[in-house]
Design an enzyme around this catalytic site. Structure first.
Site, PDB file in Angstrom:
ATOM      1  N   ARG A  18      63.678  48.719  10.564  1.00  0.00           N
ATOM      2  CA  ARG A  18      64.868  48.748  11.405  1.00  0.00           C
ATOM      3  C   ARG A  18      64.673  49.592  12.652  1.00  0.00           C
ATOM      4  O   ARG A  18      65.205  49.299  13.702  1.00  0.00           O
ATOM      5  CB  ARG A  18      66.070  49.241  10.618  1.00  0.00           C
ATOM      6  N   ASP A 143      70.458  58.920  14.791  1.00  0.00           N
ATOM      7  CA  ASP A 143      69.295  58.352  14.095  1.00  0.00           C
ATOM      8  C   ASP A 143      68.223  58.007  15.118  1.00  0.00           C
ATOM      9  O   ASP A 143      67.913  56.843  15.348  1.00  0.00           O
ATOM     10  CB  ASP A 143      69.700  57.126  13.282  1.00  0.00           C
ATOM     11  N   TYR A 144      67.667  59.038  15.718  1.00  0.00           N
ATOM     12  CA  TYR A 144      66.584  58.880  16.698  1.00  0.00           C
ATOM     13  C   TYR A 144      65.266  58.973  15.935  1.00  0.00           C
ATOM     14  O   TYR A 144      65.042  59.934  15.198  1.00  0.00           O
ATOM     15  CB  TYR A 144      66.683  59.992  17.742  1.00  0.00           C
ATOM     16  N   GLU A 145      64.384  57.978  16.073  1.00  0.00           N
ATOM     17  CA  GLU A 145      63.161  57.960  15.270  1.00  0.00           C
ATOM     18  C   GLU A 145      61.898  57.712  16.087  1.00  0.00           C
ATOM     19  O   GLU A 145      60.859  57.361  15.530  1.00  0.00           O
ATOM     20  CB  GLU A 145      63.288  56.921  14.147  1.00  0.00           C
ATOM     21  N   SER A 146      61.963  57.903  17.390  1.00  0.00           N
ATOM     22  CA  SER A 146      60.766  57.720  18.216  1.00  0.00           C
ATOM     23  C   SER A 146      59.782  58.867  17.993  1.00  0.00           C
ATOM     24  O   SER A 146      60.185  59.992  17.670  1.00  0.00           O
ATOM     25  CB  SER A 146      61.150  57.659  19.688  1.00  0.00           C
TER      26      SER A 146
END
Length: 388
Positions: A18, A143-146
């Site tokens: 996702r 929800d930062y996922e970098s």
């Protein structure tokens, strides 16, 4: 017209990917199309007020799938305390009646811009406040996922965004909640070297995503659990080692599993399933070789398996093999009520604030059998919610 960047892209297709498919992927959703914004949609206008109750034990989970259905009516209203990523006016009214918070995904952000431009920061925070007020909801989750280097200035920028949003939200919306989704371990998972202690101090809660834990596999490239018990416990210990209060930690667990195709030569009853290489962020082997499947889809597959349900006591995870229409052997690792109980016990052992699934929507209520299976998942949560 208020618009929010909702983090729901591809959730119904692929759980583990996702964020990995595109960290910028968002569904730009017109909130007014669902009747949001404007006057209070509740028959009792008091239900448009934010929830004020402090929950000593949180059952915090996501419900982003099936946006246009009413699956939310099956939520266990006696246990759930927070529902994230779901936007339904009727749901908000009903959940508020049960003192359950409804929170949005924080809008997408350019950390470099927000960290170096005070006007942009002010506007971003103002937009978050406006969104929360106009939706009559209770807060946001980041929800930062970098990837982020350990010495990147964005580490501090991210903390500033969360801190400024939390402070402004608490001032503008009484009882509001700000949370941050974080990896199963605080130390550089998938290249994410965030300032975890800073994010914990800047927010109300950290939601530990103890799933997709096979995103980068450095051992044998084999099918394995989505959320192994030892790994979950190790992650908790690492967060606590940073001096983070256990009362800020939510143990996020999967109500979905991973279905892996095994390499040619695998027998239908083999216990080990070697899987194809599928690189992710510089690592050859990852769970991208498989596909995420919700509990509601897994249970109907079990009767047609070639092994029946198998269980790893050390990992507290279930699995089975099956053969697809092309003759390929698959191995599917998943959690059910029995495997999850041991993981919920970790919340009691470490005095955590809470736990909760990704996602609530992964249960099926369409038949008596599937409804009974869904009920076992809700009952398993009582290991935590009813513990002294």
């Amino acid at each position: 017209m208020i618009r929010a960047a909702l983090l729901v892209g591809l959730l119904s297709i692929s759980y583990g990917r996702r964020q990995k498919l595109s960290d910028d992927m968002r569904l730009d959703y017109d909130l007014h199309k669902n009747g949001w914004g404007g006057s209070c949609p509740c028959a009792n206008e008091s239900l448009c007020q934010p929830v004020q109750v402090h929950h000593e034990k949180e059952v915090f989970g996501f419900n982003a799938q099936h946006i246009n259905t009413t699956d939310w009516v099956h939520l266990d209203m006696d246990q759930v305390t927070t529902v994230a990523w779901r936007y339904d006016a009727q749901m908000m009214c009903v959940l508020h009646q049960h003192n359950i918070r409804v929170i949005a995904g924080a809008p997408g952000m350019n950390l470099t811009l927000l960290g170096t431009n005070s006007t942009a920061m002010t506007e971003y925070v103002a937009n978050v406040i406006e969104m929360v007020k106009n939706l009559y909801i209770d807060g946001v989750t980041f929800d930062y996922e970098s990837p982020m280097a350990a010495d990147a200035p964005e580490r501090e920028y991210y903390v500033q965004v969360v801190a400024n949003t939390t402070a402004a939200l608490h001032k503008a919306v009484s009882g509001s909640q700000t949370s941050v989704c974080v990896a199963w371990s605080p130390f550089g998972i998938d290249g994410r070297w965030y300032d975890i202690k800073g994010l914990a101090d800047a927010s109300d809660l950290l939601y530990m995503m103890v799933y997709d834990t096979r995103s980068q596999v450095f051992e044998q490239c084999v099918a394995a659990p989505n959320a192994a018990l030892p790994l979950a416990e190790n992650g908790i210990q690492k967060y606590l080692s940073l001096g983070i209060s256990p009362k800020k930690l939510i143990l996020g667990l999967p109500w979905y599993g991973f279905d892996y195709p095994c390499l040619p030569g695998t027998k239908p009853d083999d216990d080990v399933c070697f899987i194809p290489f599928s690189p992710f962020r510089g690592v050859q082997c990852s769970d991208a070789a498989g596909r995420g499947l919700g509990f509601r889809l897994i249970m109907p597959m079990l009767p047609n398996s070639t092994t029946g349900r198998r269980f790893s006591p050390d990992l507290s995870t279930a699995y089975f093999n099956y053969v697809d229409a092309n003759g390929t052997v698959h191995q599917l690792w998943y959690d059910d009520a029995d495997t999850l109980k041991a993981k919920y016990e970790l919340c009691n052992k470490y005095n955590l604030r809470g736990t909760g699934p990704f996602t609530y929507a992964d249960l099926d209520y369409s038949t008596p059998e599937s409804t009974a299976q869904a009920q076992t998942m809700w009952d398993a949560l009582k290991v935590f919610t009813e513990a002294p």
